[in-house]
Design a protein around this motif. Structure first.
Motif, PDB file in Angstrom:
ATOM      1  N   ALA A  78       0.934  -1.265   0.027  1.00 36.33           N
ATOM      2  CA  ALA A  78       0.055   0.138  -0.109  1.00 36.33           C
ATOM      3  C   ALA A  78       0.955   1.370  -0.214  1.00 36.33           C
ATOM      4  O   ALA A  78       0.369   2.151  -0.654  1.00 36.33           O
ATOM      5  N   ARG A  94      -3.201   5.577   3.284  1.00 34.19           N
ATOM      6  CA  ARG A  94      -2.807   4.188   2.862  1.00 34.19           C
ATOM      7  C   ARG A  94      -2.749   3.140   3.840  1.00 34.19           C
ATOM      8  O   ARG A  94      -3.103   1.969   3.717  1.00 34.19           O
ATOM      9  N   ASP A  97      -6.259   2.219   5.288  1.00 34.69           N
ATOM     10  CA  ASP A  97      -6.958   1.416   4.451  1.00 34.69           C
ATOM     11  C   ASP A  97      -6.329   0.073   4.441  1.00 34.69           C
ATOM     12  O   ASP A  97      -7.117  -0.869   4.192  1.00 34.69           O
ATOM     13  N   GLY A 101      -8.526  -2.989   5.532  1.00 33.85           N
ATOM     14  CA  GLY A 101      -8.818  -3.859   4.359  1.00 33.85           C
ATOM     15  C   GLY A 101      -8.306  -5.250   4.582  1.00 33.85           C
ATOM     16  O   GLY A 101      -9.353  -6.110   4.017  1.00 33.85           O
ATOM     17  N   HIS A 104     -11.417  -6.592   6.324  1.00 36.89           N
ATOM     18  CA  HIS A 104     -12.318  -6.829   5.419  1.00 36.89           C
ATOM     19  C   HIS A 104     -12.553  -8.246   4.376  1.00 36.89           C
ATOM     20  O   HIS A 104     -13.208  -8.794   4.309  1.00 36.89           O
ATOM     21  N   ASP A 105     -11.045  -8.207   4.119  1.00 33.57           N
ATOM     22  CA  ASP A 105     -10.765  -9.282   3.055  1.00 33.57           C
ATOM     23  C   ASP A 105     -10.527 -10.693   3.682  1.00 33.57           C
ATOM     24  O   ASP A 105     -10.662 -11.708   2.986  1.00 33.57           O
ATOM     25  N   ILE A 194      -7.406   4.312  -0.194  1.00 30.92           N
ATOM     26  CA  ILE A 194      -8.215   3.743  -1.072  1.00 30.92           C
ATOM     27  C   ILE A 194      -9.564   3.855  -0.334  1.00 30.92           C
ATOM     28  O   ILE A 194      -9.914   3.132   0.313  1.00 30.92           O
ATOM     29  N   PRO A 196     -13.402   3.270   0.601  1.00 33.33           N
ATOM     30  CA  PRO A 196     -14.373   2.032   0.214  1.00 33.33           C
ATOM     31  C   PRO A 196     -14.879   1.851  -1.095  1.00 33.33           C
ATOM     32  O   PRO A 196     -14.795   0.787  -1.402  1.00 33.33           O
ATOM     33  N   ARG A 199     -12.441   0.537  -3.261  1.00 34.74           N
ATOM     34  CA  ARG A 199     -12.028  -0.915  -2.962  1.00 34.74           C
ATOM     35  C   ARG A 199     -13.163  -2.025  -3.448  1.00 34.74           C
ATOM     36  O   ARG A 199     -13.189  -3.001  -4.070  1.00 34.74           O
ATOM     37  N   ALA A 202     -12.961  -2.296  -7.271  1.00 34.75           N
ATOM     38  CA  ALA A 202     -11.782  -3.381  -7.546  1.00 34.75           C
ATOM     39  C   ALA A 202     -12.033  -4.821  -7.484  1.00 34.75           C
ATOM     40  O   ALA A 202     -11.502  -5.812  -8.113  1.00 34.75           O
ATOM     41  N   PRO A 205     -11.333  -9.705  -3.268  1.00 35.54           N
ATOM     42  CA  PRO A 205      -9.891  -9.822  -3.001  1.00 35.54           C
ATOM     43  C   PRO A 205      -8.975 -10.801  -3.662  1.00 35.54           C
ATOM     44  O   PRO A 205      -9.608 -11.744  -4.052  1.00 35.54           O
TER      45      PRO A 205
END
Length: 239
Positions: A78, A94, A97, A101, A104-105, A194, A196, A199, A202, A205
């Protein structure tokens, strides 16, 4: 057959440890912590089971080191992604995030990591944990901290608290809400890092972990417990 040189043995040890770290992340992410044994990890890594304890005192230490590797390499990616920048506020965004992230992932891994930190041994002092500390310390320094020894632990605590809040079973806090709180604390614009929505655009993941582990040529066999060049335990270790 002539004995291997010290440099070759050292390289074999490095690759063997890398494979164990990668296997630990893969298996715990797939099955959970309790359903994964040291024997499973050794088998996935292609290592002799008795060698696991040469590198790690036990399963919890191995898994914690593996997650710290995931965290510091994700953070490195990142911070160094294009366009590269030295702007302290962008780098702080960064970093926030990147850690959110991961919650989340990779919720299974991060939930287990947080649970492991509450055990008696707490943080495992290992190269992976030290590298993560270095990166976060550099981030708070680049942000403009005038007292890094004091501000770094606070950043670490806030990030850990946010991850915990995002992963509490039954009552998770939404990650955008946690991001808003952290960004307001550090005076960061929402568009930094980045966001949400970026993300979400994108897609799913990335599940490939291999780039985080320098195993290089897998055709070279890992050391075995019977290798006379190594002073390692030969008893199998499982948990």
């Amino acid at each position: 057959m002539s004995p291997r040189s010290a440099s070759v043995n050292e390289e074999l040890r490095r690759r063997s440890r890398e494979r164990l770290l990668q296997a630990a992340l893969e298996l715990v992410g797939e099955r959970g912590y309790e359903a994964t044994t040291l024997g499973d990890i050794a088998d996935r890594a292609g290592s002799a089971r008795g060698l696991v304890s040469y590198y790690f005192p036990g399963k919890r230490q191995l898994v914690q080191s593996a997650v710290h590797r995931l965290m510091h390499r994700t953070l490195e990616e990142a911070l160094e992604r294009e366009p590269r920048t030295d702007d302290g506020r962008e780098r702080m965004a960064r970093a926030i995030d990147a850690i959110l992230g991961l919650a989340h992932d990779r919720p299974v891994l991060m939930r287990q990591h947080m649970a492991g930190l509450l055990q008696g041994e707490g943080f495992v002092q290992c190269p992976e944990q030290r590298r993560l500390s270095e990166l976060l310390g550099q981030t708070i320094a680049r942000y403009g901290s005038g007292n890094v020894p004091s501000d770094y632990p606070m950043l670490r605590a806030l990030l850990m608290g946010a991850v915990y809040s995002a992963l509490v079973p039954g009552v998770p806090m939404p990650i955008p809400v946690l991001r808003t709180e952290l960004f307001e604390r550090y005076g960061l614009d929402w568009e930094l890092g980045i966001p949400p929505e970026a993300r979400a655009q994108a897609g799913t993941p990335d599940t490939d972990l291999s780039r985080f582990f320098a195993t290089d040529d897998r055709s070279t066999p890992p050391p075995t417990a019977e290798d006379p060049a190594d002073d390692r335990p030969t008893e199998p270790s499982d948990a």
